[in-house]
Design a protein around this motif. Sequence first.
Motif, PDB file in Angstrom:
ATOM      1  N   ILE A  61       6.874 -22.320 -24.602  1.00 26.73           N
ATOM      2  CA  ILE A  61       8.263 -22.762 -24.579  1.00 26.73           C
ATOM      3  C   ILE A  61       8.328 -24.144 -25.211  1.00 26.73           C
ATOM      4  N   GLU A  62       9.242 -24.325 -26.153  1.00 24.46           N
ATOM      5  CA  GLU A  62       9.389 -25.599 -26.843  1.00 24.46           C
ATOM      6  C   GLU A  62      10.813 -26.113 -26.689  1.00 24.46           C
ATOM      7  N   LEU A  63      10.923 -27.427 -26.705  1.00 23.78           N
ATOM      8  CA  LEU A  63      12.227 -28.085 -26.669  1.00 23.78           C
ATOM      9  C   LEU A  63      12.252 -29.140 -27.764  1.00 23.78           C
ATOM     10  N   VAL A  99      17.236 -20.850 -18.437  1.00 25.23           N
ATOM     11  CA  VAL A  99      17.220 -22.297 -18.219  1.00 25.23           C
ATOM     12  C   VAL A  99      18.424 -22.639 -17.343  1.00 25.23           C
ATOM     13  N   LEU A 100      18.155 -22.971 -16.091  1.00 20.02           N
ATOM     14  CA  LEU A 100      19.241 -23.251 -15.154  1.00 20.02           C
ATOM     15  C   LEU A 100      19.867 -24.619 -15.389  1.00 20.02           C
ATOM     16  N   SER A 101      19.046 -25.597 -15.694  1.00 18.31           N
ATOM     17  CA  SER A 101      19.569 -26.944 -15.929  1.00 18.31           C
ATOM     18  C   SER A 101      18.592 -27.712 -16.805  1.00 18.31           C
ATOM     19  N   THR A 102      19.131 -28.709 -17.486  1.00 17.15           N
ATOM     20  CA  THR A 102      18.338 -29.601 -18.334  1.00 17.15           C
ATOM     21  C   THR A 102      18.732 -31.029 -18.009  1.00 17.15           C
ATOM     22  N   LYS A 103      17.798 -31.794 -17.481  1.00 18.33           N
ATOM     23  CA  LYS A 103      18.051 -33.191 -17.137  1.00 18.33           C
ATOM     24  C   LYS A 103      17.398 -34.082 -18.188  1.00 18.33           C
ATOM     25  N   VAL A 104      18.223 -34.773 -18.953  1.00 13.38           N
ATOM     26  CA  VAL A 104      17.728 -35.666 -19.996  1.00 13.38           C
ATOM     27  C   VAL A 104      17.398 -37.014 -19.365  1.00 13.38           C
ATOM     28  N   HIS A 143      13.852 -40.391 -23.471  1.00  9.12           N
ATOM     29  CA  HIS A 143      12.424 -40.274 -23.194  1.00  9.12           C
ATOM     30  C   HIS A 143      11.939 -38.824 -23.179  1.00  9.12           C
ATOM     31  N   GLY A 144      12.723 -37.929 -22.657  1.00  7.89           N
ATOM     32  CA  GLY A 144      12.306 -36.540 -22.521  1.00  7.89           C
ATOM     33  C   GLY A 144      13.310 -35.789 -21.666  1.00  7.89           C
ATOM     34  N   ALA A 145      12.927 -34.595 -21.251  1.00  8.49           N
ATOM     35  CA  ALA A 145      13.836 -33.766 -20.462  1.00  8.49           C
ATOM     36  C   ALA A 145      13.043 -32.955 -19.449  1.00  8.49           C
ATOM     37  N   VAL A 146      13.684 -32.685 -18.323  1.00 13.16           N
ATOM     38  CA  VAL A 146      13.121 -31.827 -17.279  1.00 13.16           C
ATOM     39  C   VAL A 146      13.936 -30.542 -17.253  1.00 13.16           C
ATOM     40  N   VAL A 158      11.124 -23.134 -11.361  1.00  9.24           N
ATOM     41  CA  VAL A 158       9.965 -23.916 -11.764  1.00  9.24           C
ATOM     42  C   VAL A 158      10.454 -25.054 -12.646  1.00  9.24           C
ATOM     43  N   HIS A 159       9.911 -26.243 -12.415  1.00 13.61           N
ATOM     44  CA  HIS A 159      10.310 -27.440 -13.150  1.00 13.61           C
ATOM     45  C   HIS A 159       9.262 -27.741 -14.221  1.00 13.61           C
ATOM     46  N   ALA A 160       9.733 -28.058 -15.411  1.00  8.24           N
ATOM     47  CA  ALA A 160       8.833 -28.363 -16.525  1.00  8.24           C
ATOM     48  C   ALA A 160       9.327 -29.617 -17.228  1.00  8.24           C
ATOM     49  N   TYR A 161       8.412 -30.561 -17.448  1.00  6.68           N
ATOM     50  CA  TYR A 161       8.753 -31.818 -18.124  1.00  6.68           C
ATOM     51  C   TYR A 161       8.308 -31.736 -19.578  1.00  6.68           C
ATOM     52  N   PHE A 162       9.229 -32.060 -20.482  1.00  3.60           N
ATOM     53  CA  PHE A 162       8.949 -32.056 -21.912  1.00  3.60           C
ATOM     54  C   PHE A 162       9.095 -33.481 -22.437  1.00  3.60           C
ATOM     55  N   PRO A 163       7.989 -34.191 -22.673  1.00  5.31           N
ATOM     56  CA  PRO A 163       8.094 -35.540 -23.258  1.00  5.31           C
ATOM     57  C   PRO A 163       8.410 -35.445 -24.746  1.00  5.31           C
ATOM     58  N   ASN A 164       9.565 -35.929 -25.110  1.00  3.15           N
ATOM     59  CA  ASN A 164       9.992 -35.853 -26.508  1.00  3.15           C
ATOM     60  C   ASN A 164      10.839 -37.086 -26.823  1.00  3.15           C
ATOM     61  N   PRO A 165      10.209 -38.269 -26.893  1.00  7.85           N
ATOM     62  CA  PRO A 165      11.006 -39.493 -27.066  1.00  7.85           C
ATOM     63  C   PRO A 165      11.670 -39.564 -28.433  1.00  7.85           C
ATOM     64  N   ILE A 166      12.897 -40.014 -28.429  1.00 12.73           N
ATOM     65  CA  ILE A 166      13.645 -40.245 -29.664  1.00 12.73           C
ATOM     66  C   ILE A 166      14.482 -41.500 -29.455  1.00 12.73           C
ATOM     67  N   ALA A 167      14.450 -42.400 -30.437  1.00 14.31           N
ATOM     68  CA  ALA A 167      15.163 -43.674 -30.338  1.00 14.31           C
ATOM     69  C   ALA A 167      16.420 -43.629 -31.198  1.00 14.31           C
ATOM     70  N   VAL A 168      17.484 -44.174 -30.674  1.00 12.83           N
ATOM     71  CA  VAL A 168      18.743 -44.290 -31.411  1.00 12.83           C
ATOM     72  C   VAL A 168      19.171 -45.754 -31.381  1.00 12.83           C
ATOM     73  N   LYS A 169      19.786 -46.195 -32.452  1.00  8.17           N
ATOM     74  CA  LYS A 169      20.255 -47.577 -32.544  1.00  8.17           C
ATOM     75  C   LYS A 169      21.768 -47.591 -32.452  1.00  8.17           C
ATOM     76  N   VAL A 170      22.264 -48.321 -31.483  1.00  5.01           N
ATOM     77  CA  VAL A 170      23.702 -48.451 -31.268  1.00  5.01           C
ATOM     78  C   VAL A 170      24.130 -49.817 -31.788  1.00  5.01           C
ATOM     79  N   PHE A 171      25.014 -49.815 -32.778  1.00  8.14           N
ATOM     80  CA  PHE A 171      25.467 -51.054 -33.392  1.00  8.14           C
ATOM     81  C   PHE A 171      26.659 -51.618 -32.620  1.00  8.14           C
ATOM     82  N   PRO A 172      26.804 -52.939 -32.608  1.00  8.69           N
ATOM     83  CA  PRO A 172      27.990 -53.527 -31.964  1.00  8.69           C
ATOM     84  C   PRO A 172      29.258 -53.103 -32.686  1.00  8.69           C
ATOM     85  N   ARG A 173      30.352 -53.161 -31.974  1.00  9.90           N
ATOM     86  CA  ARG A 173      31.631 -52.822 -32.584  1.00  9.90           C
ATOM     87  C   ARG A 173      32.000 -53.853 -33.643  1.00  9.90           C
ATOM     88  N   PRO A 174      32.473 -53.388 -34.797  1.00 10.13           N
ATOM     89  CA  PRO A 174      32.882 -54.357 -35.828  1.00 10.13           C
ATOM     90  C   PRO A 174      34.111 -55.133 -35.378  1.00 10.13           C
TER      91      PRO A 174
END
Length: 203
Positions: A61-63, A99-104, A143-146, A158-174
């Motif tokens: 199973i992949e996420l 998949v009953l639920s996905t907790k990010v 960071h990942g999802a459960v 059954v609970h499964a943890y998928f570590p899949n970190p992704i970074a996003v950059k949030v810019f200030p409002r102009p």
Amino acid sequence: MIPSLATRGKLVLTTAALMIIVGAFRGAPPLVGMGGGVLVALLAAYLAFFPTAVLLRRKKIELSWWVPPGDQPGGALAPERPFQLHIAYRNHGSRTLRVLSTKVLTGRGLDVSPCVPATVGAGRQVEHTTDVRPAVAGYQVLHGAVLVLGDLLNLFEVHAYFPNPIAVKVFPRPRPAVAPALKLAAGVNSEHVGQHQVRRRGL
């Protein structure tokens, strides 16, 4: 990753145990037999759901997820403006997964909306989207999802943890553009700027 009883499964187990106990105290073999039958059915459901945990151990199973460009100029993300998080579930096994639920898992700077349940068939991929609202500007990390996987009757999960970190950059409002103030000529006093009345003396 061992399956455990869900809320409904705990209720069924408690009911079966009470039937056996009450039947034993009152000398009612039919009630004891009914309780035993419920326990046997619960055990059969557990054995039928256990291969799902085996698929998780074998990484069948992949996420994956990604963030499309935002609606700001240049595709930037801004605080208090929700953006979409695309989530894809891939099932490389031979059993249908629920998949009953996905907790990010994120930091305090991101507020993720609840993800809807998904049913992923054998050898299939299912995609969903959810809204994420950044609270502050700066680098934010997903960071990942459960994932919580369950059986058809919602008896086990059954609970499964998928570590899949992704970074996003949030810019200030102009900030809104402000017209620059007129600069006075160097060496000229502001009191002498503008029209003045001049008197001339005659000869």
